[in-house]
Write a protein that holds these residues in place. Structure first.
Motif, short mmCIF file in Angstrom:
data_model
loop_
_atom_site.label_atom_id
_atom_site.label_comp_id
_atom_site.label_asym_id
_atom_site.label_seq_id
_atom_site.Cartn_x
_atom_site.Cartn_y
_atom_site.Cartn_z
N GLU A 56 -7.37 0.47 -45.36
CA GLU A 56 -7.48 0.99 -46.73
C GLU A 56 -6.89 2.40 -46.82
OE1 GLU A 56 -8.40 0.92 -50.72
OE2 GLU A 56 -8.58 -0.72 -49.30
N THR A 60 -3.70 3.48 -49.26
CA THR A 60 -3.90 4.38 -50.40
C THR A 60 -3.41 5.80 -50.16
OG1 THR A 60 -6.14 4.87 -49.63
CG2 THR A 60 -5.89 3.09 -51.24
N THR A 61 -3.13 6.17 -48.93
CA THR A 61 -2.74 7.55 -48.64
C THR A 61 -1.24 7.62 -48.38
OG1 THR A 61 -4.89 7.92 -47.63
CG2 THR A 61 -3.19 9.54 -47.17
N GLN A 117 3.62 4.24 -56.56
CA GLN A 117 2.72 3.09 -56.37
C GLN A 117 3.37 1.80 -56.86
OE1 GLN A 117 -0.38 3.60 -54.81
NE2 GLN A 117 -0.27 1.39 -54.58
#
Length: 175
Positions: A56, A60-61, A117
């Motif tokens: 995760e 997300t990073t 993103q």
């Protein structure tokens, strides 16, 4: 001695019929009377699978921009993206010449203004005719490809004013 031999043989014969080749078990989707439903069970509440937190975090990073990240992105882009999107990201890869649909150029305004993103999600889930690369490209490599796509976009729209002054002087020198 004879009694010991009989006992050993009796034990060996008793062990032969233990049904060791065919043991009772449930297949994944069969019904299990003990569970009153499927054999597949939900995990207990508030459990986290091994490595889920690291995964995760990687998804997300977004990593910091560096020369190594761009180099890795260029390498991964050449492997996975270049056949369709072309070396410059114009959507003129080899697949277009073989009859496949032309992918959108990375240099159209819609994709230049899209956030990072969007590209990460397109690589992960697929987009249009493009299939998902989630199983083929690690999350950190997806971020590297996104950074390289941004470098391609910037290189197409850059002006001489975007170059630092000390480097600008080097560009203006005639060979």
């Amino acid at each position: 001695m004879r009694l010991a031999l009989i006992v050993v043989l009796a034990l060996l014969l008793a062990a032969c019929d233990q049904n060791m080749d065919v043991q009772p078990k449930y297949s994944e989707y069969s019904r299990a009377p003990l569970f009153r439903g499927s054999v597949l069970r939900l995990p207990p509440a508030n459990t986290v699978a091994r490595d889920d937190l690291e995964w995760e975090r990687a998804v997300t990073t977004k990593p910091a921009l560096s020369a190594e990240l761009l180099g890795r992105g260029q390498q991964r882009f050449a492997i996975f993206c270049l056949p369709c999107h072309g070396a410059g990201g114009d959507g003129d890869g080899i697949i277009v010449h073989r009859g496949m649909p032309r992918p959108t150029s990375y240099h159209v305004d819609r994709l230049v203004t899209a956030d990072d993103q969007h590209f990460f999600d397109a690589i992960t889930n697929g987009y249009g005719a493009m299939y998902s690369y989630a199983a083929r490209i690690l999350p950190q490599d997806r971020w590297a490809i996104v950074a390289y796509i941004r470098a391609l976009q910037l290189s197409r729209r850059a002006s001489i004013e975007d170059v630092p002054p000390d480097e600008r002087a080097k560009l203006r020198v005639q060979p």
